[in-house]
Motif scaffolding. Structure first.
Motif, short mmCIF file in Angstrom:
data_model
loop_
_atom_site.label_atom_id
_atom_site.label_comp_id
_atom_site.label_asym_id
_atom_site.label_seq_id
_atom_site.Cartn_x
_atom_site.Cartn_y
_atom_site.Cartn_z
N UNK A 32 0.83 -1.20 0.00
CA UNK A 32 0.00 0.00 0.00
C UNK A 32 0.87 1.25 0.00
N UNK A 33 0.28 2.36 -0.41
CA UNK A 33 1.01 3.62 -0.46
C UNK A 33 1.09 4.23 0.92
N UNK A 34 2.27 4.75 1.27
CA UNK A 34 2.43 5.49 2.51
C UNK A 34 3.16 6.79 2.19
N UNK A 35 3.04 7.75 3.10
CA UNK A 35 3.76 9.00 2.98
C UNK A 35 4.51 9.24 4.28
N UNK A 36 5.57 10.01 4.20
CA UNK A 36 6.30 10.45 5.39
C UNK A 36 6.11 11.95 5.53
N UNK A 37 5.71 12.38 6.71
CA UNK A 37 5.60 13.81 6.99
C UNK A 37 6.37 14.09 8.27
N UNK A 38 7.50 14.77 8.09
CA UNK A 38 8.40 15.07 9.20
C UNK A 38 8.79 13.80 9.96
N UNK A 39 9.07 12.74 9.20
CA UNK A 39 9.56 11.51 9.79
C UNK A 39 8.49 10.56 10.28
N UNK A 40 7.23 10.99 10.26
CA UNK A 40 6.14 10.12 10.72
C UNK A 40 5.47 9.46 9.52
N UNK A 41 5.03 8.23 9.73
CA UNK A 41 4.41 7.46 8.67
C UNK A 41 2.91 7.71 8.64
#
Length: 203
Positions: A32-41
């Motif tokens: 599945x697609x994930x994103x990282x925002x300021x190191x958080x998943x």
């Protein structure tokens, strides 16, 4: 910190065990697609609904046609946009997002992995369950990273809200809806006719 199984990590949206970089992101084998925002998943929601896809297709096609012959390109998700703070090394990048639509005018920001640096225009299309991420978390990193324009489309309400970067801070627009034509400040000459975007949508 004890290592944890990435497949278990991403089953918990808005949560991360520690801080992860783009180098970590590249090492994961996820379905599945994930994103990282300021190191958080951040786990992506389920596959976008039909209306979301219709709106994305309409807007991206309008941009593609407008940009023909110009030194700018439009991309749609899944497409990795890395937003470095200082270093562009994979291990030093902690924000990797996949905007629904983005336009890059400086083609030197493109590489085989996607884009490294702020796109000129990002458009996010709201879907049930992801509004918090789009409206709060991504707003902050887009502003901090220097994304010139950030547009949010709400298909079910048939509205568009824009943020324009001025002196490092986003300035919000009024709420646009059917009958409005919205001109981009980042993509000179591009005008989005909301009548065309929302025409014929049913739920």
């Amino acid at each position: 910190m004890e290592a944890k199984d990435e497949k278990n990590i991403v089953n918990e949206p808005y949560t991360a065990y520690g801080s992860y970089s783009y180098a970590d992101y590249l090492s994961w084998d996820l379905e599945e697609m994930v994103e990282l925002i300021k190191g958080k998943i951040f786990k992506q929601a389920a596959a976008p609904r039909r209306v979301h896809q219709e709106v994305s297709g309409t807007v991206s096609n309008m941009l593609f046609n407008f940009l023909q012959g110009k030194k700018s390109k439009v991309f749609t998700a899944p497409f990795d946009v890395r937003l470095p703070v200082e270093s562009k090394k994979n291990e030093d990048i902690y924000t990797v997002v996949q905007p629904d639509i983005c336009v890059i005018c400086n083609l030197e920001k493109l590489d085989e992995m996607g884009c490294v640096g702020a796109p000129d225009l990002i458009i996010e299309i709201l879907s049930p369950g992801n509004n918090q991420k789009e409206l709060i978390n991504k707003y902050e990193v887009y502003e901090e990273s220097g994304v010139k324009e950030y547009w949010i489309i709400h298909p079910s309400e048939k509205t568009l809200f824009t943020y324009t970067l001025m002196d490092g801070k986003y300035v919000p627009s009024k709420l646009y809806t059917i009958g409005h034509k919205v001109e981009s400040t980042a993509i000179k000459g591009f005008v989005l006719d909301l009548e065309q975007v929302f025409e014929g949508l049913d739920y």
